[in-house]
Design a protein around this motif. Structure first.
Motif, PDB file in Angstrom:
ATOM      1  N   ASN A 118     -12.986 -57.786  43.962  1.00 27.72           N
ATOM      2  CA  ASN A 118     -14.006 -57.046  44.708  1.00 27.72           C
ATOM      3  C   ASN A 118     -14.675 -56.001  43.834  1.00 27.72           C
ATOM      4  N   HIS A 166     -17.150 -57.877  41.690  1.00 28.03           N
ATOM      5  CA  HIS A 166     -18.314 -58.248  42.503  1.00 28.03           C
ATOM      6  C   HIS A 166     -19.216 -57.037  42.763  1.00 28.03           C
ATOM      7  N   GLU A 167     -18.597 -55.903  43.048  1.00 28.86           N
ATOM      8  CA  GLU A 167     -19.383 -54.687  43.294  1.00 28.86           C
ATOM      9  C   GLU A 167     -20.158 -54.288  42.041  1.00 28.86           C
ATOM     10  N   CYS A 222     -21.113 -56.241  39.659  1.00 33.76           N
ATOM     11  CA  CYS A 222     -22.182 -57.232  39.460  1.00 33.76           C
ATOM     12  C   CYS A 222     -23.359 -56.944  40.378  1.00 33.76           C
ATOM     13  N   GLY A 223     -23.069 -56.482  41.585  1.00 38.00           N
ATOM     14  CA  GLY A 223     -24.135 -56.095  42.507  1.00 38.00           C
ATOM     15  C   GLY A 223     -24.942 -54.925  41.978  1.00 38.00           C
ATOM     16  N   VAL A 224     -24.267 -53.958  41.370  1.00 39.34           N
ATOM     17  CA  VAL A 224     -24.952 -52.809  40.766  1.00 39.34           C
ATOM     18  C   VAL A 224     -25.822 -53.289  39.604  1.00 39.34           C
ATOM     19  N   TRP A 225     -25.275 -54.172  38.770  1.00 42.36           N
ATOM     20  CA  TRP A 225     -26.018 -54.740  37.631  1.00 42.36           C
ATOM     21  C   TRP A 225     -27.290 -55.425  38.140  1.00 42.36           C
ATOM     22  N   HIS A 226     -27.140 -56.260  39.177  1.00 41.90           N
ATOM     23  CA  HIS A 226     -28.301 -56.958  39.736  1.00 41.90           C
ATOM     24  C   HIS A 226     -29.320 -55.958  40.286  1.00 41.90           C
ATOM     25  N   GLN A 227     -28.866 -54.937  40.999  1.00 39.62           N
ATOM     26  CA  GLN A 227     -29.792 -53.953  41.571  1.00 39.62           C
ATOM     27  C   GLN A 227     -30.570 -53.227  40.475  1.00 39.62           C
ATOM     28  N   GLY A 236     -25.492 -66.815  44.148  1.00 37.29           N
ATOM     29  CA  GLY A 236     -24.102 -67.148  43.874  1.00 37.29           C
ATOM     30  C   GLY A 236     -23.816 -68.506  44.490  1.00 37.29           C
ATOM     31  N   GLU A 281     -28.952 -66.072  37.735  1.00 38.06           N
ATOM     32  CA  GLU A 281     -29.920 -64.984  37.882  1.00 38.06           C
ATOM     33  C   GLU A 281     -31.149 -65.413  37.104  1.00 38.06           C
TER      34      GLU A 281
END
Length: 121
Positions: free
Chosen positions: A24, A27-28, A30-35, A48, A83
């Motif tokens: 988790n 994943h979190e 990676c979410g920050v990286w994407h944002q 994903g 991505e």
């Protein structure tokens, strides 16, 4: 230029050895990286993928379409998602891929330019 960053789980055993909390956290991150990519206007689209055992493979053999359960690949490496980014150069795409947080968890990123025009021989 647009590039697809193919996110590959190169070592599923390593990923599976992580606790749920550790996964988790990845994943979190990676979410920050994407944002960050969204905020910079570089992100075009991200997806994903579900586990390989959900795959259906469609191929043609002797003029007939054959549908089988997947995955197609016999490899231990699994595509986990992708991505699509739009950036100035391959070097920038590589730099973005190099900051992907799951690299520490055994992921590999394949950086591939997209086709932008007609095919050429």
């Amino acid at each position: 230029m647009q590039f697809v960053l193919l996110i590959i789980h190169a070592d599923p055993a390593r990923w599976n050895s992580l606790t749920t909390d550790q996964r988790n956290e990845v994943h979190e991150a990676c979410g920050v990286w994407h944002q960050e990519l969204v905020d910079k206007g570089v992100a075009v689209h991200a997806v994903g993928l579900q586990a390989p055992d959900t795959t259906t493979v469609v191929r043609q053999k002797s003029g007939s379409v054959i549908v089988t359960d997947g995955p197609f690949s016999e490899s231990k490496e699994v595509i986990g998602g992708f991505e699509i980014i739009d950036c100035a150069s391959k070097e920038e795409a590589i730099a973005i891929a190099g900051r992907f947080p799951a690299l520490d968890a055994g992921a590999v990123i394949e950086v591939r330019p997209t086709v932008t025009g007609p095919c050429k021989d």
